[in-house]
Design a protein around this motif. Structure first.
Motif, short mmCIF file in Angstrom:
data_model
loop_
_atom_site.label_atom_id
_atom_site.label_comp_id
_atom_site.label_asym_id
_atom_site.label_seq_id
_atom_site.Cartn_x
_atom_site.Cartn_y
_atom_site.Cartn_z
N ALA A 242 0.81 -1.22 0.00
CA ALA A 242 0.00 0.00 0.00
C ALA A 242 0.84 1.27 0.00
O ALA A 242 0.31 2.36 -0.24
N TYR A 243 2.14 1.14 0.24
CA TYR A 243 2.99 2.32 0.43
C TYR A 243 2.86 3.35 -0.68
O TYR A 243 2.62 4.54 -0.43
N GLY A 244 3.00 2.87 -1.93
CA GLY A 244 2.94 3.78 -3.08
C GLY A 244 1.56 4.42 -3.22
O GLY A 244 1.44 5.59 -3.62
N LEU A 245 0.53 3.68 -2.85
CA LEU A 245 -0.83 4.23 -2.96
C LEU A 245 -1.04 5.31 -1.92
O LEU A 245 -1.65 6.34 -2.19
N LYS A 246 -0.52 5.07 -0.70
CA LYS A 246 -0.67 6.09 0.35
C LYS A 246 0.03 7.38 -0.06
O LYS A 246 -0.48 8.48 0.18
N LEU A 247 1.20 7.22 -0.70
CA LEU A 247 1.92 8.41 -1.15
C LEU A 247 1.09 9.17 -2.16
O LEU A 247 1.16 10.40 -2.24
N ARG A 248 0.32 8.45 -2.94
CA ARG A 248 -0.49 9.08 -3.97
C ARG A 248 -1.84 9.51 -3.43
O ARG A 248 -2.74 9.87 -4.18
N LYS A 249 -1.99 9.41 -2.11
CA LYS A 249 -3.20 9.87 -1.43
C LYS A 249 -4.46 9.22 -2.00
O LYS A 249 -5.49 9.87 -2.16
N VAL A 250 -4.36 7.94 -2.32
CA VAL A 250 -5.52 7.19 -2.77
C VAL A 250 -6.43 6.98 -1.56
O VAL A 250 -5.93 6.71 -0.47
N PRO A 251 -7.74 7.13 -1.74
CA PRO A 251 -8.65 6.94 -0.59
C PRO A 251 -8.46 5.55 0.03
O PRO A 251 -8.17 4.58 -0.66
N LYS A 252 -8.70 5.50 1.34
CA LYS A 252 -8.41 4.30 2.12
C LYS A 252 -9.09 3.05 1.55
O LYS A 252 -8.47 1.99 1.44
#
Lengths: 352, 670, 318
Positions: free
Chosen positions: A109-119
């Motif tokens: 999930a790291y890259g997605l969190k950086l891209r501020k993808v909704p939870k």
């Protein structure tokens, strides 16, 4: 690149253009004027022995190493001066580089969190990505609890979950055992085809390169020796290095004159395409060398040694005092027997 | 600008500036103080018996009696000449070839101008114990002929001082020719080397036994040694003196005529203070040996004894040498032990301290010179260690840990007996303090009567020192650790040209700066606006951070080397910027391996004495300073014993937690 | 990054304020008096002024004066309590004058009102009975100059550079008997880095003989420690112990209250009864265990401190 993040459809793989890229560490030049273009969606392999510059080139594409000169462009956009974190690429490391302190979920999930993808989307996309690499219900576990093959898949999922247009793989299978490697190869190829991502794959394993790739660039001493489809690399190597590095090979030194190839001891043989006159190296794969009865071939040779390699026998055939060739045969021959050799499949390599 | 885009470059520059300002500059300040002398002075005494020069209080100037008891001639190189003659009991005439100028600022600061220099004149006059009148003040009046008439108190000493400064090596000449200074230096060297030797005999042999034989309770032995390694530094001296001093509990009980006070006591106590570090480093060196190296020797026919001396000890040598070096440094810079148990024994750290902080013998130049000498000796030890490691710079990467050899019952008893004896001696001070904290103290000596009053007194008199210690410990650890992590990252991963090597050297400097010297340097540096930090909580925190920085940087570097760079790059490739990579990936990974380092930093800070004693000012007075002072002044030790027990709890509880739980979730790294 | 920096700066700023506010209600007293000497007085002061919270910093006279010197211009201390009057005179710039009403009641007074007398402190000889038999007891200062002390464990002298008491003793003895006498004393003596070290050394028997502040000697004697306290018949050294307000004291009113209290008759009765010291007030009788002043030949410092330090240093390096 917000479209990549929000667009539910997968982006197409991007084109990678490498123009005259050079890189040196102090006095040591590791890339010399490398130029190549990798097509969108292509599975492209950089093949070569260690120290040939293949990993350096891959890391230069990723942006980990600044290049000294030249240009790297993704889909026509120059990224040479772009920081690695702004290049939006997927990178799979030789040792997987999974963070040992984070769960599988947090790793992916790291890259997605950086891209501020909704939870909620993160959970879904992580699950999808893991499914893509044939893993289920591993989200809460830690990397150290996983086998090498599973870690490799997770590393793949982590790189792909951000939907990069370009996937870079740095010898991802070299730490796996032989059988697992073979089965993962096909999976990797299928996955890449399904997603349509452009993949650049670094390996020193020629078998892997031949099986996986759309095209291969064989590198040596910081330059590209040959860039071709796998079958051409194997069948029609353009340099002795390529011929030697990929598969097994027989070489005979000599010269072309009057349409025939003359060995140094004076014997000669007829070739299908002799080409221009002058010094040349005759090249033929052991399995393409034809064995016939003595006197029936172009040259005669005597069996002096035999090696069993499983699927066949490889025979050492003495052509003279210090000259020999290797030939593969489905049956075991006897030491001392003499055979005729057929060089129809041979090609000529000429010094550049 | 690259600086603004690259957070790490910015950090590096900021860290470098801070390190230079707080580490390098104070040391340069000390160095300059050691090579700057004042312009010189001369003194005379004028009593009823006449006017006499006082050569002990003259420097640079020569005073000779021209007319014995009535007139003096004062000269100095460069053509300075002054004639002084008595007029009456309280009046002198000063004359020279030229006109003498006088200035008087009205506050009793009188000065003369002569021969291009200015001389401040002061008088010191004796005063009877019950005298109710003040001595007559000093005054000067200009005569028409260019001479000056000086009126002063009866029986006064008159001192003429040239406040100018000059570059000189006279401080060093005085240092190497002075009886006291040479003795102090030799004592320091002798004590540190012999204490290290004794500690090495104990530490290395115990480490070998525990590392190579299957001794029962090995973990316990190692844990106790770790505990001993972080004991408060002054504990041993006081306790041993209490037990074995001339009036000690044991010496009195046995009626023997013996005292531990003296150089032998200092060596004994310091040996027990530094043995744990040698033991711990030797132990890990012996444990780190690769089984195949030993087996290779055995297969070639070496018996165990032969293999021990030809293979095992030589291979463990880098670790042992590092232990010896750290022990020598600790012994060399120990201030508390010689001060408490040495009595009239002079050693460099005490000499430096007393010549910097004393009422009248105050001699900052001597303190600075002594500091430079002490740092030079430390640096020589460091160089010796570095040269040794560079020559034999191999690191044994253990691929297969060596098996411990089984022991016979007799062997087991001997090994346990040895370990028990060693640990018993190491913990004598702790037990002494524990017992005496429950004893009644009268006039500086314990009585055999159980009491809790020491603890109730401690609670009544306030726990402020405990809070000061804790706040400094926590804040100091946090800052030292954050800085250490960042600097280690720059040194290992970024390796900026010029900046990184300079930062690396600067940050390691405190390694060779004893606490006393560091404290004095900081006072010299930060005693004036706008950097007035002396007397604040911050200067203590600063000293502690600086002193622990080499340690935290080294620990973080080691932890960082365990984190494969690909782990960072994985995050970068996913779009994380450098600072984020550091905070979300690198730092957490290092942290796991570095919590132990942080704990040790905390323990060093809360037990730090030598820089504390120079730097502290109320109300920021840490426990170590409180306890140490109480051992010197005529106060009863009971409350101090109770405070020491509290300090030991502050030390040993976190240590136990780290040892117990710190290793449990080991993180495999790539 | 700038966000983090701002946070850090804010945290630093906030922390900076703490020391300033924390010391607002305190009176900070630097003292060379030990716990036993000072706490009865401090308890009495607390009763008289419950609103003033006293913070005590202890150290040898030299150490606390050095702290004052280092802090000059930015003092944290309000009062220096303890130390001979010479110390205050030599460092007059560190203190401020205050004419306390109690100054007039004392046996001596500072015409400049920098220091305020507290006690008269004599230094009789202390002998360790563990080391010295009754026959060998010294009776005079002259008796200290014999070779036998070295065998018995030496005479111990507090270094006058580091100890105010050491200075008092040596300066007074040199004034009375000449510098040659001091040179002979120093020949075989051990030099302690502070007066407490010297006192304790004889108490514990580490050294055979030395001098002691008479109050401590009386207390130790009463406790039955193996010592003998002797008032030499030829001369007894003495000093007046004093206190003063630090120049630029942050809590001047509290400091004045403290000085006035220390001069009051009530506190001097505490001094006499609880600490066995001779009050400097003319109207307070000395403790009963101490001999009358009139029976003794009191000598006090003559040569100033730098002279004593320099001359003594000369003897040591010989």
């Amino acid at each position: 690149m917000p479209d990549i993040l929000t667009n539910p459809g997968r982006p197409q793989g991007c084109e990678v253009a490498i123009e005259s890229v050079s890189k040196a560490y102090g006095p040591l030049t590791v890339l010399r004027d490398v130029t190549m273009t990798i097509q969108p969606g292509e599975f492209f392999t950089l093949l070569g022995p260690s120290g040939c510059g293949k990993t350096t080139l891959l890391r230069a594409i990723a942006g980990f190493h600044p290049i000294n000169s030249g240009k790297i462009a993704f889909d026509g956009k120059d990224v040479s001066r772009l920081a690695p974190w702004d290049r939006n690429i997927g990178f799979v490391f030789q040792n997987y580089a999974l963070w040992p302190n984070k769960t599988i979920f947090d790793n992916v999930a790291y890259g997605l969190k950086l891209r501020k993808v909704p939870k909620a989307d993160i959970a879904k996309r992580v699950r999808n990505a893991l499914q893509q690499v044939q893993l289920k219900n591993v989200e809460d576990r830690y990397p150290s609890e996983m086998s090498g093959g599973m870690q490799q898949r997770i590393a793949m999922a982590r790189a792909l979950v951000i939907d990069p247009p370009l996937l870079l793989l740095d010898e991802p299978m070299s730490n796996l055992d032989a059988r697992l490697r073979v089965s993962l190869r096909q999976e990797l190829r299928d996955l890449q085809q399904r997603i349509g991502v452009t993949a650049i794959y670094v390996t020193h394993d020629q078998e892997e390169a031949l099986e996986l790739s759309d095209r291969i660039a064989v590198m040596h001493g910081g330059v590209v020796e040959q860039l071709s489809r796998p079958e051409d690399i194997y069948a029609r190597p353009q340099t002795r290095f390529v011929a030697e590095f990929v598969g097994d090979a027989n070489f005979l030194e000599g010269r072309v004159a009057e349409g025939r190839f003359h060995l140094e001891d004076g014997r000669s043989l007829q070739l299908a395409e002799p080409g221009e006159a002058g010094p040349a190296t005759l090249f033929i794969r052991p399995e393409r060398l034809r064995l016939v009865e003595a006197g029936q071939g172009q040259l005669d040779a005597t069996v002096s040694d035999i090696r069993y390699v499983g699927r066949s026998w490889v025979h050492k055939l003495a052509l003279g005092e210090a000259l020999h060739v290797w030939a593969e045969a489905p049956v075991k021959l006897n030491i001392g027997e003499t055979f005729g050799l057929g060089f129809e499949a041979a090609t000529l390599l000429r010094a550049a | 600008m690259r600086v603004w885009r690259d957070n790490w470059l910015l950090f590096t520059i900021v860290a470098l500036v801070l390190c230079v300002a707080t580490i390098l500059l104070p040391q340069l300040r000390l160095l300059s103080a050691s090579v700057i002398g004042d312009g010189g002075s001369f003194s005379m005494v004028h009593r009823g018996s006449g006017l006499e020069p006082v050569p002990e209080m003259s420097d640079q100037f020569q005073t000779e009696a021209v007319d014995k008891g009535n007139a003096l001639k004062v000269t100095r190189g460069g053509g300075f000449a002054l004639d002084i003659s008595r007029m009456d009991r309280q009046t002198l005439r000063l004359s020279a070839a030229e006109r003498i100028g006088t200035t008087d600022d009205g506050n009793g600061h009188l000065s003369l101008q002569l021969g291009g220099s200015s001389l401040a004149v002061t008088q010191q006059a004796p005063r009877g114990l019950f005298n109710r009148t003040a001595p007559d003040p000093l005054s000067a009046s200009q005569e028409p002929d260019g001479s000056v008439v000086l009126k002063h108190a009866a029986n006064a000493y008159l001192t003429f001082n040239d406040p100018g400064t000059r570059l000189t090596i006279s401080n060093y000449i005085d240092f190497v020719t002075g009886n006291e200074t040479v003795k102090a230096t030799l004592n320091s060297l002798f004590i540190s080397l012999s204490a290290t030797l004794i500690a090495a005999l104990i530490g290395v042999s115990l480490a070998y036994v525990v590392a190579r034989f299957d001794v029962m309770g090995t973990n316990g032995i190692v844990f106790f040694a770790t505990m001993a390694s972080v004991s408060p530094p002054f504990l041993g001296a006081y306790s041993w003196r209490l037990l074995l001093g001339r009036n000690g509990v044991i010496t009195n009980g046995l009626g023997v005529d013996f005292s531990i006070v003296g150089i032998h006591g200092v060596i004994w106590v310091i040996a027990w203070l530094v043995f744990p570090v040698i033991f711990l480093l030797s132990y890990s060196a012996f444990r780190g040996l690769d089984a195949s190296h030993v087996e290779a020797a055995e297969s070639l026919g070496a018996n165990p004894a032969k293999a021990r001396f030809s293979v095992e000890i030589p291979l463990a040598m880098p670790g042992i040498i590092t232990g010896l070096y750290l022990a020598t440094m600790a012994a060399l810079s120990d201030f508390g032990t010689p001060r408490i148990i040495g009595l009239d024994l002079n050693v460099l750290p005490v000499l430096i301290y007393t010549s910097f902080l004393s009422e009248a013998g105050r001699n900052p130049a001597l303190a600075a010179t002594g500091s430079v000498v002490l740092v030079a000796i430390s640096s020589l030890f460091l160089m010796a260690q570095q040269i040794y490691l560079a020559k034999r710079g191999f690191s044994v990467v253990s691929s297969r840990a060596i098996d411990r050899r089984p022991l016979s019952t007799t062997g087991q008893i001997c090994a346990l007996g040895f370990a028990g004896l060693v640990l018993f001696f190491a913990f004598v001070p702790h037990m002494t303090v524990l017992v005496t904290s429950f004893m009644e103290w009268r006039v500086g000596l314990p009585r055999f009567a159980f009491t809790l009053s020491n603890y109730t007194n401690m609670l009544e008199s306030g726990l402020t020192p405990a809070w000061v210690t804790l706040s400094l410990g926590i804040a100091g650890t946090a800052v030292a650790f954050a800085l250490g992590l960042g600097i280690a990252f720059v040194l290992v991963r970024k390796r900026y040209a010029v900046l990184a090597p300079v930062l690396s050297v600067t940050v390691m400097m405190p390694y060779v700066i004893p606490g006393t010297v560091l404290g004095i340097g900081l006072i010299m540096m930060f005693n004036e606006a706008p950097l007035q930090l002396t007397g604040t909580w911050f200067i203590l925190a600063l000293a502690y951070v600086i002193r622990n920085l080499p340690f935290t940087v080294k620990a973080s570097e080691a932890a960082l080397r365990q984190v494969h760079p690909a782990l960072d790059e994985a995050a970068i490739s996913l779009g994380a910027r450098p600072l984020r990579v550091f905070l979300t990936v690198t730092a957490p990974l290092m942290l796991a391996g570095a919590v132990t380092g942080a704990t040790l930093t905390f323990l060093h800070i809360v037990t730090e004495l030598s820089s504390t004693i120079v730097l502290y000012r109320p109300p920021w007075k840490p426990m170590t300073a409180v306890i140490f002072e109480n051992t010197l002044v005529d106060a009863d030790f009971g409350v101090s014993a109770a405070q020491t027990i509290l300090l030991m709890m502050i030390i040993y509880v976190p240590l136990y937690l780290v040892v117990r739980y710190g290793q449990s979730r080991r993180i495999e790294n790539a | 990054m700038s966000r983090y920096l701002a946070l850090a700066a804010a945290a630093m700023g906030a922390a900076m304020l703490v020391p300033a506010t924390a010391s607002a209600a305190d009176l900070v007293v630097y003292t060379s008096h030990g716990e036993t000497t000072s706490s009865p007085i401090l308890d009495a002061f607390k009763q008289a002024h419950p609103d003033i919270n006293v913070t005590i910093v202890r150290g040898g006279t030299g150490e606390v004066v050095e702290r004052l010197r280092a802090e000059a211009g930015n003092p944290t201390a309000d009062v220096l309590w303890g130390g001979p009057t010479q110390t205050f005179e030599e460092n007059a710039a560190l203190f401020q004058a205050y004419e306390s009403a109690t100054d007039a009641d004392m046996v001596t007074v500072d015409p400049n009102h920098i220091w305020h007398p507290y006690t008269v402190l004599l230094q009789p000889i202390i002998v360790s009975t563990k080391r010295v038999s009754a026959d060998d007891m010294p009776k005079t200062q002259d008796d200290l100059v014999t070779a036998k002390w070295k065998e018995l464990g030496s005479l111990i002298i507090p270094d006058p550079a580091k100890s105010g008491t050491g200075y008092t003793i040596l300066s007074a003895l040199s004034g009375d008997k000449g510098w040659e006498f001091v040179g002979n004393l120093a020949k075989d003596a051990r030099i302690a880095p502070g007066s407490d070290d010297a006192f304790n050394a004889v108490r514990d028997g580490e050294a055979a003989v030395g001098w002691i502040n008479e109050d401590l000697g009386a207390k130790w004697k009463a406790e039955g420690l193996p010592i003998e306290v002797i008032y030499p018949s030829d001369a007894v050294t003495g000093q007046v112990d004093a206190q003063a307000i630090v120049a630029g004291a942050p809590h001047l009113d509290e400091a004045k209250a403290f000085i006035d209290f220390l001069g009051s008759k009530a506190s001097h009765e505490v001094v006499r009864d609880a600490t066995i010291r001779r009050s400097a007030r003319a109207d307070v009788t000395p403790p009963t265990v101490l001999p009358e002043l009139g029976s003794l030949n009191i000598v006090s410092p003559v040569d100033p401190r730098p002279v004593v330090v320099a001359r003594f240093q000369e003897f040591l390096s010989k």
